[in-house]
Motif scaffolding. Structure first.
Motif, PDB file in Angstrom:
ATOM      1  N   GLY A   1      -2.951  -2.598 -10.118  1.00  0.00           N
ATOM      2  CA  GLY A   1      -4.182  -3.378 -10.073  1.00  0.00           C
ATOM      3  C   GLY A   1      -3.901  -4.873  -9.966  1.00  0.00           C
ATOM      4  N   GLY A   2      -2.652  -5.268 -10.212  1.00  0.00           N
ATOM      5  CA  GLY A   2      -2.294  -6.670 -10.085  1.00  0.00           C
ATOM      6  C   GLY A   2      -1.278  -6.822  -8.975  1.00  0.00           C
ATOM      7  N   GLU A   3      -0.006  -6.885  -9.405  1.00  0.00           N
ATOM      8  CA  GLU A   3       1.110  -6.987  -8.480  1.00  0.00           C
ATOM      9  C   GLU A   3       1.081  -5.881  -7.434  1.00  0.00           C
ATOM     10  N   LEU A   4       0.701  -4.702  -7.907  1.00  0.00           N
ATOM     11  CA  LEU A   4       0.640  -3.539  -7.028  1.00  0.00           C
ATOM     12  C   LEU A   4      -0.830  -3.271  -6.733  1.00  0.00           C
ATOM     13  N   HIS A   5      -1.238  -3.629  -5.533  1.00  0.00           N
ATOM     14  CA  HIS A   5      -2.659  -3.557  -5.192  1.00  0.00           C
ATOM     15  C   HIS A   5      -3.122  -2.116  -5.003  1.00  0.00           C
ATOM     16  N   ALA A   6      -2.335  -1.354  -4.266  1.00  0.00           N
ATOM     17  CA  ALA A   6      -2.847  -0.050  -3.862  1.00  0.00           C
ATOM     18  C   ALA A   6      -1.787   1.034  -3.970  1.00  0.00           C
ATOM     19  N   LEU A   7      -2.053   1.975  -4.838  1.00  0.00           N
ATOM     20  CA  LEU A   7      -1.161   3.123  -4.985  1.00  0.00           C
ATOM     21  C   LEU A   7      -2.046   4.365  -5.007  1.00  0.00           C
ATOM     22  N   ALA A   8      -2.057   5.083  -3.882  1.00  0.00           N
ATOM     23  CA  ALA A   8      -2.818   6.332  -3.823  1.00  0.00           C
ATOM     24  C   ALA A   8      -2.001   7.371  -4.572  1.00  0.00           C
ATOM     25  N   LEU A   9      -2.585   7.910  -5.616  1.00  0.00           N
ATOM     26  CA  LEU A   9      -1.811   8.713  -6.549  1.00  0.00           C
ATOM     27  C   LEU A   9      -2.237  10.174  -6.547  1.00  0.00           C
ATOM     28  N   GLN A  10      -1.248  11.039  -6.527  1.00  0.00           N
ATOM     29  CA  GLN A  10      -1.512  12.473  -6.640  1.00  0.00           C
ATOM     30  C   GLN A  10      -0.564  13.016  -7.693  1.00  0.00           C
ATOM     31  N   THR A  11      -1.117  13.656  -8.719  1.00  0.00           N
ATOM     32  CA  THR A  11      -0.276  14.127  -9.821  1.00  0.00           C
ATOM     33  C   THR A  11      -0.485  15.617 -10.047  1.00  0.00           C
ATOM     34  N   SER A  12       0.553  16.286 -10.514  1.00  0.00           N
ATOM     35  CA  SER A  12       0.393  17.684 -10.908  1.00  0.00           C
ATOM     36  C   SER A  12       1.563  18.111 -11.787  1.00  0.00           C
ATOM     37  N   ALA A  13       1.355  19.220 -12.495  1.00  0.00           N
ATOM     38  CA  ALA A  13       2.444  19.828 -13.258  1.00  0.00           C
ATOM     39  C   ALA A  13       3.197  20.752 -12.298  1.00  0.00           C
TER      40      ALA A  13
ATOM     41  N   HIS B   1       0.853  -1.196   0.000  1.00  0.00           N
ATOM     42  CA  HIS B   1       0.000   0.000   0.000  1.00  0.00           C
ATOM     43  C   HIS B   1       0.889   1.246   0.000  1.00  0.00           C
ATOM     44  N   TYR B   2       0.920   1.906  -1.153  1.00  0.00           N
ATOM     45  CA  TYR B   2       1.794   3.062  -1.295  1.00  0.00           C
ATOM     46  C   TYR B   2       1.006   4.318  -1.613  1.00  0.00           C
ATOM     47  N   ALA B   3       1.617   5.447  -1.294  1.00  0.00           N
ATOM     48  CA  ALA B   3       1.110   6.727  -1.778  1.00  0.00           C
ATOM     49  C   ALA B   3       2.223   7.344  -2.613  1.00  0.00           C
ATOM     50  N   ALA B   4       1.883   7.883  -3.763  1.00  0.00           N
ATOM     51  CA  ALA B   4       2.891   8.498  -4.613  1.00  0.00           C
ATOM     52  C   ALA B   4       2.449   9.899  -5.019  1.00  0.00           C
ATOM     53  N   VAL B   5       3.390  10.836  -4.925  1.00  0.00           N
ATOM     54  CA  VAL B   5       3.155  12.178  -5.445  1.00  0.00           C
ATOM     55  C   VAL B   5       4.098  12.342  -6.622  1.00  0.00           C
ATOM     56  N   VAL B   6       3.540  12.599  -7.798  1.00  0.00           N
ATOM     57  CA  VAL B   6       4.354  12.707  -9.001  1.00  0.00           C
ATOM     58  C   VAL B   6       4.111  14.068  -9.638  1.00  0.00           C
ATOM     59  N   VAL B   7       5.210  14.809  -9.835  1.00  0.00           N
ATOM     60  CA  VAL B   7       5.112  16.121 -10.458  1.00  0.00           C
ATOM     61  C   VAL B   7       5.907  16.077 -11.754  1.00  0.00           C
ATOM     62  N   SER B   8       5.258  16.376 -12.867  1.00  0.00           N
ATOM     63  CA  SER B   8       5.953  16.320 -14.147  1.00  0.00           C
ATOM     64  C   SER B   8       5.344  17.314 -15.128  1.00  0.00           C
ATOM     65  N   GLU B   9       6.222  17.858 -15.955  1.00  0.00           N
ATOM     66  CA  GLU B   9       5.769  18.800 -16.983  1.00  0.00           C
ATOM     67  C   GLU B   9       4.803  18.115 -17.956  1.00  0.00           C
ATOM     68  N   SER B  10       4.947  16.808 -18.122  1.00  0.00           N
ATOM     69  CA  SER B  10       4.084  16.119 -19.094  1.00  0.00           C
ATOM     70  C   SER B  10       2.613  16.079 -18.665  1.00  0.00           C
ATOM     71  N   PHE B  11       2.328  16.456 -17.405  1.00  0.00           N
ATOM     72  CA  PHE B  11       0.938  16.466 -16.952  1.00  0.00           C
ATOM     73  C   PHE B  11       0.214  17.754 -17.335  1.00  0.00           C
TER      74      PHE B  11
ATOM     75  N   GLY C   1      -1.858  20.617 -18.642  1.00  0.00           N
ATOM     76  CA  GLY C   1      -2.947  20.706 -19.598  1.00  0.00           C
ATOM     77  C   GLY C   1      -3.744  19.416 -19.757  1.00  0.00           C
ATOM     78  N   LYS C   2      -3.347  18.362 -19.028  1.00  0.00           N
ATOM     79  CA  LYS C   2      -4.074  17.095 -19.157  1.00  0.00           C
ATOM     80  C   LYS C   2      -5.094  16.949 -18.023  1.00  0.00           C
ATOM     81  N   THR C   3      -6.159  16.191 -18.299  1.00  0.00           N
ATOM     82  CA  THR C   3      -7.147  15.917 -17.256  1.00  0.00           C
ATOM     83  C   THR C   3      -6.512  14.992 -16.212  1.00  0.00           C
ATOM     84  N   ARG C   4      -7.147  14.916 -15.056  1.00  0.00           N
ATOM     85  CA  ARG C   4      -6.618  14.048 -13.992  1.00  0.00           C
ATOM     86  C   ARG C   4      -6.564  12.595 -14.446  1.00  0.00           C
ATOM     87  N   VAL C   5      -7.604  12.193 -15.176  1.00  0.00           N
ATOM     88  CA  VAL C   5      -7.623  10.808 -15.663  1.00  0.00           C
ATOM     89  C   VAL C   5      -6.408  10.553 -16.551  1.00  0.00           C
ATOM     90  N   ALA C   6      -6.132  11.495 -17.443  1.00  0.00           N
ATOM     91  CA  ALA C   6      -4.998  11.336 -18.366  1.00  0.00           C
ATOM     92  C   ALA C   6      -3.666  11.349 -17.606  1.00  0.00           C
TER      93      ALA C   6
END
Lengths: 77, 112
Positions: free
Chosen positions: A63-75, A32-42, A44-49
């Motif tokens: 969804g398989g090997e990695l059951h739970a990754l709470a994800l937060q993304t932003s540019a 069970h992990y939480a990840a914060v990822v900040v990247s320029e590639s995000f 203008g993209k929707t959260r889903v994208a």
């Protein structure tokens, strides 16, 4: 099958080389992990994208090997 | 088109707010599914759920349908909105509420 935090970080960086990646093991069980990822590639993209880019980087493990990754993304601000 | 795909497609298209989850509204069987239920209940939205744990065809089919690897999955007016993290972020930013309003989904009057 659990994944370690370094492996998750490495896969994300391979796909998004500019990304700042911060990973926390939420339960100490390597599953069970939480990840914060900040990247320029995000920008203008929707959260889903944005989340999709990270899931793609994990090459099918999400969804398989990695059951739970709470994800937060932003540019970068 | 497989039966599972057909069932999913029907559910998504015939329910304005459709949530695929683990467990039921009354008894979520995964914390992520439970969080989305709490948010939708808080907003007072009418929604339909399908328990993916009851059918492996649906459980795997929904991932293919949306090209999204995890459950829960929320659909509004036939459009995939996101999983638990996205729904929570949107809710906290007020975006989920405005998305519902923009799609003509009524919410119980919650404190502004």
């Amino acid at each position: 099958m659990a994944m370690d935090a370094h492996q998750i970080e490495r896969l994300i960086r391979e796909a998004l080389p500019d990304a700042t990646v911060e990973i926390r093991d939420l339960a100490g069980d390597g599953d069970h992990y939480a990840a914060v990822v900040v990247s320029e590639s995000f920008r203008g993209k929707t959260r889903v994208a944005q989340h999709k880019l990270v899931y793609d980087a994990l090459k099918g493990r999400m969804g398989g090997e990695l059951h739970a990754l709470a994800l937060q993304t932003s540019a970068p601000q | 088109m497989t039966d599972a795909h057909q069932t999913i497609d029907n559910a998504v298209k015939s329910n304005d707010v459709m949530l695929f989850m683990k467990g039921t509204k009354q008894f979520p069987q995964c914390g992520f599914s439970g969080q989305v239920v709490q948010i939708l209940d808080y907003l007072g939205v009418d929604y339909t759920t399908m328990n993916v744990l009851e059918d492996d065809g649906i459980r795997n089919g929904i991932k293919a349908y949306s090209n999204w690897p995890t459950i829960p999955q929320l659909y509004v007016k036939g459009e995939f909105i996101g999983g638990c993290d996205i729904i929570r972020e949107m809710f906290q930013a007020g975006e989920l509420q405005s998305h519902m309003t923009a799609n003509g989904i009524s919410m119980r009057d919650t404190a502004a």
